[in-house]
Design an enzyme around this catalytic site. Structure first.
Site, PDB file in Angstrom:
ATOM      1  CG  ASP A  34      41.628  45.616  34.080  1.00 37.48           C
ATOM      2  OD1 ASP A  34      41.660  45.755  35.317  1.00 37.48           O
ATOM      3  OD2 ASP A  34      42.485  46.104  33.319  1.00 37.48           O
ATOM      4  CG  HIS A  68      36.988  46.050  43.528  1.00 35.27           C
ATOM      5  ND1 HIS A  68      37.525  45.820  42.277  1.00 35.27           N
ATOM      6  CD2 HIS A  68      38.017  46.515  44.289  1.00 35.27           C
ATOM      7  CE1 HIS A  68      38.807  46.139  42.291  1.00 35.27           C
ATOM      8  NE2 HIS A  68      39.137  46.566  43.499  1.00 35.27           N
ATOM      9  CG  LEU A 122      26.933  29.289  32.919  1.00 37.57           C
ATOM     10  CD1 LEU A 122      27.635  29.360  31.558  1.00 37.57           C
ATOM     11  CD2 LEU A 122      26.432  30.695  33.290  1.00 37.57           C
TER      12      LEU A 122
END
Ligand code: IPE
Ligand code: IPE
Ligand code: MG
Length: 251
Positions: free
Chosen positions: A24, A41, A135
């Site tokens: 955020d 973004h 991962l």
């Protein structure tokens, strides 16, 4: 008879096997630079790359990122459009590197809401990286914790209708496999950047015993030092899962 948890359940946290992050603060980061929110973004993508690299270096096995919530459609169409455009470009741009680093990528959420182009790219990325084992990167898009609970309940009900599940047998254990991320351990550490102290409809079921960490740092500013601080903080936690504290054991 009441079953008591084994005494070894309470433990000192070290490296979290699974980290879940609410990324955020992109909009505020852009505003501070007098730029449109989409600029933030785009800047956030760099932090995603840094976080993946940091997880690989630190031996974190699962990283779950909240990239777009089921509520984020309520944003202005220009911002949603810019985000969709960014997803498409990021999918093309990042996938080779992720695959090279043996990262398995999956997209979690109600994917049917996305354009055909995005869905195809997501599917290709998931198929191409499916056997990577270093991962697991879960990217939550059009995800909501309540949506997750609803889809779990719906799929369980369908199993009951097919005669594969006995409704009277539904409990935490039998319902758990219907939730998203049921194939990986629950998150050990939840991180939210950007200063807000809330979950915002992220993994409501899965976070039941997750350690929570909040930082004011805005997502695009997240770097190794920030992630190291979260790790240090986590390492000092004693996870008890309802057991008595270690010091009080036996007393
Ligand atoms: C998080 O940053 C990214 C998404 C929700 C897609 P925000 O866009 O929420 O940034 P702030 O919270 O407004 O600064
Ligand atoms: C949560 O951030 C969703 C993502 C990071 C994708 P929001 O910015 O949407 O959350 P609220 O609105 O502050 O609760
Ligand atoms: Mg926000």
């Amino acid at each position: 008879m009441t079953s008591r948890p084994a005494p070894h359940v309470a433990m000192r946290a070290i490296v979290p096997g699974h980290i879940a992050i609410v990324m955020d603060g992109n909009g505020r980061w852009a505003r501070r630079r007098a730029q449109p929110r989409s600029f933030g973004h785009r800047a956030g993508q760099k932090a995603v790359r840094a976080t993946v690299a940091w997880c690989l270096r630190n031996g974190v096995g699962v990283l779950t990122l909240f990239a777009f919530s089921s509520e984020n459609w309520k944003r202005p169409s220009t911002e949603v459009g810019a985000l969709m455009d960014l997803f498409l470009k990021a999918l093309d741009k990042e996938i080779d590197e992720l695959h090279k680093n043996q990262v398995r990528v999956r997209f979690i959420g109600e994917l049917s809401a996305f354009s055909e182009a995005i869905r195809t790219r997501m599917q290709h990325a998931a198929i191409r990286t499916a056997s990577n084992a270093r991962l697991t990167l879960n990217v939550c898009v059009n995800y909501g914790g309540r949506w997750d609970a609803a889809q779990a309940a719906r799929r369980a009900a369908e199993a009951v209708a097919r005669g594969e599940l006995d409704a009277a047998m539904i409990d935490e254990q039998t319902l758990a496999p219907y939730f998203c991320l049921a194939d990986v351990p629950a998150p050990d550490l939840f991180i939210r950047t950007g200063g807000e102290h809330r979950v915002s409809n992220f993994l409501l079921w899965q976070l039941a015993y997750t350690e929570l960490y909040f930082t004011n740092t805005l997502w695009p500013d997240v770097d190794d030092a920030e992630l190291d601080r979260a790790l240090d903080d986590y390492a000092r936690r004693e996870r008890r899962f309802g057991c008595a504290p270690t010091a009080a054991r036996g007393g």
